[in-house]
Design a protein around this motif. Structure first.
Motif: not given
Ligand SMILES: [Zn+2]
Length: 363
Positions: A168-169, A218, A222, A314
């Motif tokens: 993620d991210d 995603h 955020h 991540h």
């Molecule tokens: Zn995230």
């Protein structure tokens, strides 16, 4: 002479009388003081008795009056106490009545709150339905939740355990090295990316697509998207999808809402653009500890990776990418097959329904 004779007896009498008197008087001195004493004593006794009687009577009268007065006082105090206790009882029962009223009001309030919640949920559901219908009318989507499962060409599996690594991210400064490791190991993964980072790493996104990884949404920035309006959520998801679309020609295949926060409105917004909602079953806490050993300890600990796990990591943390060679090595030693999330759900669930939430694919 006669006179004298007559006189004589008188004189004699007189003598006699006086002699008697004298004799009496002679006796008297012996008797008289005693009598006087006795009379005095009697008189004194009488007086004493009278005084005593008076005192006793006085005391009796005094005592009687006093006790009557005390009794009256006690009676009055008793009356007051009785009245006070009656007042207290009245107050007590008033308090009970108030308590009951309070309880009743409280339960009424609870009931109303529940009704309010139910109405709110219904209103939310209606709003989502309206939003969906609007989008359908605009020709954007067909009835999304009723759509058939998204079909993915699933790799042959046999009886090997499956695992889906997800990142993620990103993309970020360590994503390129991660892609190198995955390529070298022949591992497929799923990337849930932020729209506002994609423009900084366009080549990496194209490379992910070319090397068989799954591109996930995603959100753009955020944002916490639970409790937001349908329009807000849809716009945010679209901002990210647009970035991906511009690079690879299609939207993200799956969405993971930031913080795993998705309410019905958010799920409907995902469904409207054909994306199933993906959570995870193993949280490596790599963002928290930023440490290779702790990532490995969690991944291979008690509630770590098992057949069908979706693993949350991540790729914006160096330690996460550092942990990958060892993690892959250990999983390979346990005969794991590395699959993307759509592949995992196709093999284990026969596909994915847009808007539906998946957190794992345990057998
Ligand atoms: Zn995230």
């Amino acid at each position: 002479m006669n006179v004298e004779t007559k006189d004589l007896p008188i004189a004699e009498n007189e003598v006699n009388i006086s002699s008697v008197e004298q004799a009496r008087e002679k006796e008297m001195p012996a008797r008289s003081p005693r009598r006087k004493n006795a009379r005095t004593i009697r008189a004194m006794l009488m007086i004493g008795l009278c005084v005593l009687l008076l005192v006793v009577t006085g005391l009796a009268v005094f005592g009687f009056t006093r006790s009557a007065r005390l009794q009256a006082k006690i009676d009055e105090q008793n009356k007051q106490l009785t009245a006070q206790s009656e007042q207290l009882q009245t107050k007590e029962s008033e308090k009970d009545a108030l308590q009951q009223q309070n309880d009743t009001l409280k339960s009424e309030k609870d009931t109303l709150q529940k009704e309010k919640d139910t109405l709110k949920k219904e209103a939310d559901a209606l709003r989502s339905q309206i939003a969906l219908k609007k989008q359908q009318q605009q020709g954007n989507v067909q009835a999304a939740p009723q759509k058939p499962a998204i079909t993915v060409a699933a790799p042959s599996n046999g009886s090997r355990p499956l695992v889906a690594l997800t990142f993620d991210d990103g993309p970020g400064p360590y994503t390129e090295r991660l892609l190198d490791i995955l390529k070298e190991q022949g591992v497929k993964a799923t990337f849930f990316m932020l729209g506002n980072r994609i423009s900084r790493y366009p080549d990496l996104v194209k490379r992910m697509e070319a090397e068989g990884h799954t591109l996930g949404n995603h959100s753009y920035d955020h944002a916490y998207l639970s409790g937001k309006s349908s329009a807000t959520v849809s716009a945010n998801l679209e901002n990210c999808n647009k970035q991906i679309r511009n690079l690879v020609g299609h939207n993200a295949a799956v969405v993971r809402f930031p913080y795993g926060a998705a309410d019905q409105t958010a799920k409907n917004a995902a469904a409207a653009v054909d994306m199933p909602v993906i959570y995870w079953s193993v949280d490596t806490l790599d963002w928290k500890y930023r440490n290779v050993d702790s990532i490995l300890n969690i991944s291979f600990g008690k509630s770590g990776i098992r057949d069908g796990s979706i693993v949350l990591m991540h790729d914006i943390h160096k330690s996460t990418v550092d942990a990958m060679p060892e993690m892959i090595k250990r999983l390979k030693a346990q005969n794991y097959q590395f699959v993307t999330v759509p592949e995992l759900l196709t093999l284990r669930r026969g596909g994915m329904v847009p808007g539906k939430v998946y957190g794992s694919a345990y057998p």
